[in-house]
Design an enzyme around this catalytic site. Structure first.
Site, PDB file in Angstrom:
ATOM      1  N   HIS A   1       0.834  -1.225   0.000  1.00  0.00           N
ATOM      2  CA  HIS A   1       0.000   0.000   0.000  1.00  0.00           C
ATOM      3  C   HIS A   1       0.861   1.265   0.000  1.00  0.00           C
ATOM      4  O   HIS A   1       0.440   2.300   0.515  1.00  0.00           O
ATOM      5  CB  HIS A   1      -0.960   0.036   1.198  1.00  0.00           C
ATOM      6  CG  HIS A   1      -1.671  -1.256   1.442  1.00  0.00           C
ATOM      7  ND1 HIS A   1      -2.903  -1.550   0.903  1.00  0.00           N
ATOM      8  CD2 HIS A   1      -1.305  -2.363   2.159  1.00  0.00           C
ATOM      9  CE1 HIS A   1      -3.276  -2.766   1.282  1.00  0.00           C
ATOM     10  NE2 HIS A   1      -2.319  -3.276   2.028  1.00  0.00           N
TER      11      HIS A   1
ATOM     12  N   SER B   1      16.184  20.017 -17.893  1.00  0.00           N
ATOM     13  CA  SER B   1      15.007  20.825 -18.198  1.00  0.00           C
ATOM     14  C   SER B   1      15.442  22.039 -19.007  1.00  0.00           C
ATOM     15  O   SER B   1      16.532  22.578 -18.790  1.00  0.00           O
ATOM     16  CB  SER B   1      14.351  21.274 -16.894  1.00  0.00           C
ATOM     17  OG  SER B   1      13.585  22.443 -17.095  1.00  0.00           O
TER      18      SER B   1
ATOM     19  N   LYS C   1      17.593  20.886 -12.832  1.00  0.00           N
ATOM     20  CA  LYS C   1      16.902  19.606 -12.976  1.00  0.00           C
ATOM     21  C   LYS C   1      17.744  18.487 -13.565  1.00  0.00           C
ATOM     22  O   LYS C   1      18.534  18.693 -14.475  1.00  0.00           O
ATOM     23  CB  LYS C   1      15.668  19.789 -13.873  1.00  0.00           C
ATOM     24  CG  LYS C   1      14.595  20.647 -13.256  1.00  0.00           C
ATOM     25  CD  LYS C   1      13.795  19.904 -12.217  1.00  0.00           C
ATOM     26  CE  LYS C   1      12.783  19.034 -12.937  1.00  0.00           C
ATOM     27  NZ  LYS C   1      11.938  18.336 -11.980  1.00  0.00           N
TER      28      LYS C   1
ATOM     29  N   GLU D   1      10.754   7.175 -17.322  1.00  0.00           N
ATOM     30  CA  GLU D   1       9.414   7.710 -17.594  1.00  0.00           C
ATOM     31  C   GLU D   1       8.927   7.319 -18.985  1.00  0.00           C
ATOM     32  O   GLU D   1       7.755   6.995 -19.190  1.00  0.00           O
ATOM     33  CB  GLU D   1       9.430   9.240 -17.487  1.00  0.00           C
ATOM     34  CG  GLU D   1       9.677   9.742 -16.078  1.00  0.00           C
ATOM     35  CD  GLU D   1       9.989  11.239 -16.093  1.00  0.00           C
ATOM     36  OE1 GLU D   1       9.057  12.029 -16.302  1.00  0.00           O
ATOM     37  OE2 GLU D   1      11.174  11.608 -15.932  1.00  0.00           O
TER      38      GLU D   1
END
Ligand code: ARG
Length: 464
Positions: free
Chosen positions: A158, A279, A285, A292
């Protein structure tokens, strides 16, 4: 070399330009050209052997096909849409090169069994290639696990701290998933590995063909058994795409974990700069884009599987032109799953594990609460009662802002007289991990055995 279509005999009008553009598949099925030529050469050799065409004719046809293969390899044959598909491009070019004898190649064959053969040859390579890439990803997982055999982290259920586990154990879970993916592909290969040619348009052929000889030439152990099924069936593509969807689902779960683990909140891992991107606006970044993108591409691979199911739904026997659309989904699936497995195999060795962060995360969340209950069970208390007792201990700790291992024996005994001095040995993270000695458990000894078995298993596996 454009001009009349090979099938134009019964037509009194030329094909409308818009129809040509609409029906063409050459822009994607050209990828099958090596398989198409390989299949045609085997077919032609069989025709000559069976005396359906003369040996001299076969020689000319084969030489012509080989020359066309070289032209296509060199990108010298333009993929003009009026040729409709790769089969007609090659046949038209053959007749152009060697004259009317080239027209004998299509004896005892239809484009319907021809495309089935092309796809089968393509899929055999696709399955073999995918299996090799799965193995590369599995080895990368094992390498990362072995290198970090002493790393412990909270295991989650969970998304809440549950019980401590070895990172190696966690990574071996993905090894197992990929192992089953491999099993599935091996099963798929058996069904792909049946030679379709000889089914003709749908009913077989009256010529005295020798299908088994063609199968032998192309390295197939058997031929397909029903001509109508052969030209109408796309199960094997669907099966491959379903295996691919499951592989992607597995990779996407791993990638999701990598993304989470690299977040500043977790900092469990860092991925080498070479496998991250930045970025355009935020100079600070460093993003886990590879992970992803694997996660993102999973959706497209699922979509391809659904496209094929929808394409085949309610389609009557035998061949229907709808089936031409199958290759778009199939090619995209093969290319996507293979590129994802490949990038994962390259990226996983570049994952740096922050063992300190992982271990300090195990200090919160009462990860050894189950161990405390198991201690009481070892003293013959029923598990349900032990669960209740430890629940109360945890409630007390939450209230007091302390951990289980901060409790003194006297404090614990206020919750149950069964607690004795030896309980302290059950509360540490390492004791918890190493108590799980059973096969498939996270104990260090069990995990080391599992790693060795995984390595040995990879060596033993036969490749299709
Ligand atoms: N391009 C077609 C396909 O991919 C080849 C078979 C065409 N057969 C036909 N009867 N039009 O399915």
């Amino acid at each position: 070399m454009a001009g009349k279509k090979p099938w134009a005999g019964r037509f009194s009008q030329a094909t409308h330009k818009a129809v040509e553009e609409f029906t063409v598949s050459l822009h994607f099925d050209h990828k099958l050209y090596t398989y198409d030529i390989q299949g045609s050469i085997a077919h032609c050799r069989m025709l000559a052997r069976q005396k359906i065409i003369a040996a001299g004719e076969a020689k000319k046809i084969i030489a012509g096909l080989e020359a066309i293969r070289r032209e296509l390899d060199a990108g010298k044959l333009s993929l003009r849409p009026e040729f409709e598909d790769i089969h007609m491009l090659i046949e038209s070019r053959l007749i152009e090169k060697i004259g009317p004898v080239g027209g004998k190649l299509h004896t005892a064959r239809s484009r319907n069994d021809q495309i089935a053969l092309d796809i089968s040859l393509y899929l055999r390579d696709a399955v073999r290639g995918t299996i090799a890439l799965i193995e590369a990803a599995q080895k990368a997982l094992l390498g990362l696990a072995e290198k970090n055999i002493d790393a412990v982290l909270p295991g989650f259920t969970h998304m809440q701290h549950a019980q401590p586990v070895l990172l190696a154990h966690h990574l071996l879970a993905y090894f197992e998933m990929l192992d089953r993916d491999r099993d599935r592909l091996e099963g798929c290969f058996v069904r792909v590995n049946r030679m379709p040619l000889g089914a003709g348009a749908l009913a077989g052929t009256p010529h005295p063909v020798d299908r088994e000889y063609v199968a032998k030439l192309l390295g197939y152990p058997e031929v397909t058994r029903n001509s109508m099924d052969t030209v109408a069936d796309r199960d094997t593509q669907i099966e491959y795409c379903s295996c691919a969807a499951i592989i992607m689902m597995h990779l996407s779960r791993l990638c999701e974990e990598l993304v989470i683990w690299m977040s500043p909140e977790f900092q469990f891992i860092d991925i080498a700069d070479a496998f991250c991107t930045g970025s355009s606006i935020m100079p600070q970044k460093k993003n886990p884009d590879v992970a992803e993108l694997v996660r993102g591409k999973t959706g497209r691979v699922y979509g391809n599987l659904m496209s094929l199911f929808t394409l085949l739904k309610s389609l009557p026997l035998a061949y229907n032109r709808d089936l031409q659309e199958d290759k778009i989904a199939l090619f995209d699936t093969v290319e996507t799953v293979q590129s994802c497995l490949n990038i994962m195999a390259l990226m996983l060795p570049e994952v740096k594990v922050n063992k300190g962060r992982m271990r300090s995360a195990t200090q919160s969340g009462f990860l050894t609460a189950t161990d405390l209950a198991d201690y009481l069970v070892s003293k013959k208390m029923p598990f349900r009662t032990a669960h209740e007792v430890v629940g109360k201990v945890v409630g007390h700790c939450v209230h007091m802002g302390k951990s289980l291992w901060d409790m003194s024996l006297a404090e614990l005994q206020r919750f149950s007289p069964v607690f004795k001095a030896d309980v302290m040995g059950w509360l540490t993270i390492d004791a918890s991990v190493n108590s799980r000695k059973c096969i498939g458990g996270t104990g260090t000894a069990a995990v080391k055995k599992a790693l060795a078995a995984a390595r040995a298993g990879l060596k033993k596996r036969k490749k299709p």
